[in-house]
Design an enzyme around this catalytic site. Structure first.
Site, PDB file in Angstrom:
ATOM      1  N   PRO A  98       0.814  -1.217   0.000  1.00  0.00           N
ATOM      2  CG  PRO A  98      -0.613  -1.483   1.810  1.00  0.00           C
ATOM      3  CD  PRO A  98       0.674  -1.961   1.248  1.00  0.00           C
ATOM      4  CD  GLU A  99       4.381   2.339  -3.475  1.00  0.00           C
ATOM      5  OE1 GLU A  99       4.487   3.364  -4.144  1.00  0.00           O
ATOM      6  OE2 GLU A  99       5.035   1.312  -3.714  1.00  0.00           O
TER       7      GLU A  99
END
Length: 285
Positions: free
Chosen positions: A2-3
DNA sequence: CATTGTCCCTGGAAGC
DNA sequence: TGCTTCCAGGGACAAT
């Protein structure tokens, strides 16, 4: 992993499902994610609180709660927040039961994710840099930052205290789209390269948000669906494949201890002078 | 302060 | 087939 685009997708998906609900139950299957305070205090400070709002800052998720409390979550590498998962989740670590009997399940294979409670969320996210999709992320701001650094430009892009939310995959994608080699010293970028990089960062992130994030490894949206952003990656995690622009084989190198993918033809190596802009197909819309 | 290096953690892939 | 080794990487922290 997750960015920014993945976290943004999670927050947008979860918001209508949890805002206005009250936490009426908590199952702690693993205490490791709970930071700074004990399990008992963690539960006491969450039970009976209602969720007033949900927001993102960098890669952090912020649940604004009643009684002036904030639950600040970082999913790190393999964390996921699932809303009413269909079956039992093998790597469930924390589960929150809401007053409509819905369940928010935190799963994390590698247990790097963190949950912090704070009256002032700024205590945790206050050191973060500019949001790259906000107005304050201007070309001069990027130029001012990169101009004073000798580190590889990719390393600079990953510094969360300067620009918040860009992670390994999107740094690679943005640098490819701008035609810049990740090992170029930050301060060596020419004005037109900085302009291209500025455009590329925004374009790459926006496109990924539109595609609901990239499911390279474990990432799932709260409804369990994968994202589609990785399907349109040009270089990230595509070692050995052909560059979409010139068909040169995409290579993998290590920059700042991070696996880095690039096209050796389109992304001019440090020391070389040719500039090849590769912003085609990314309108920045 | 800027920069570099180590550690955390575990499933899956690769190698033998 | 089954065992061992290696790898992925965000961010905290220590060292330089």
């Amino acid at each position: 992993m997750p960015e920014l685009p993945e976290v943004e997708t999670i927050v947008n998906s979860l918001r209508p499902r949890v805002v206005g609900k009250t936490i009426i139950g908590i199952v702690v299957r693993d205490t490791r994610p709970i930071q700074q305070i004990g399990v008992e205090e963690f539960c006491r400070r969450l039970m009976g609180r209602s969720i007033r709002g949900l927001s993102r800052r960098g890669k952090y998720i912020i649940f604004s709660l009643s009684h002036k409390n904030n639950l600040v979550v970082h999913l790190r590498m393999t964390g996921a927040l699932l809303w009413n998962p269909a079956g039992p989740e093998p790597f469930s670590r924390l589960e929150f039961v809401l007053d409509d009997r819905s369940k928010l399940v935190y799963t994390d294979v590698r247990r790097f994710g963190t949950f912090c409670l704070a009256r002032d969320a700024g205590k945790i996210v206050g050191k973060l840099g500019i949001e790259p999709l906000n107005k304050e992320f201007t070309r001069p701001a990027l130029a001012a930052y990169l101009g004073t650094r000798s580190t590889p430009v990719k390393t600079a892009l990953l510094n969360q205290e300067r620009i918040a939310g860009i992670g390994n995959m999107y740094a690679d994608e943005a640098l490819f789209a701008a035609g810049i080699h990740p090992l170029r010293p930050s301060s060596s970028l020419k004005p037109q390269e900085i302009a291209a990089l500025h455009r590329s960062i925004r374009a790459v992130l926006k496109k990924a948000v539109k595609n609901q994030g990239a499911s390279i490894r474990n990432y799932r949206q709260p409804d369990g669906e994968a994202g589609r952003a990785h399907e349109e990656f040009a270089v990230a995690h595509r070692g050995g494949q052909a560059c979409p622009h010139c068909s040169t084989t995409i290579t993998r190198i290590v920059v700042g201890q991070r696996g880095t993918y690039l096209c050796p033809h389109c992304q001019t190596a440090p020391g070389m002078t040719t500039l090849k802009s590769r912003t085609k197909g990314l309108t920045g819309q």
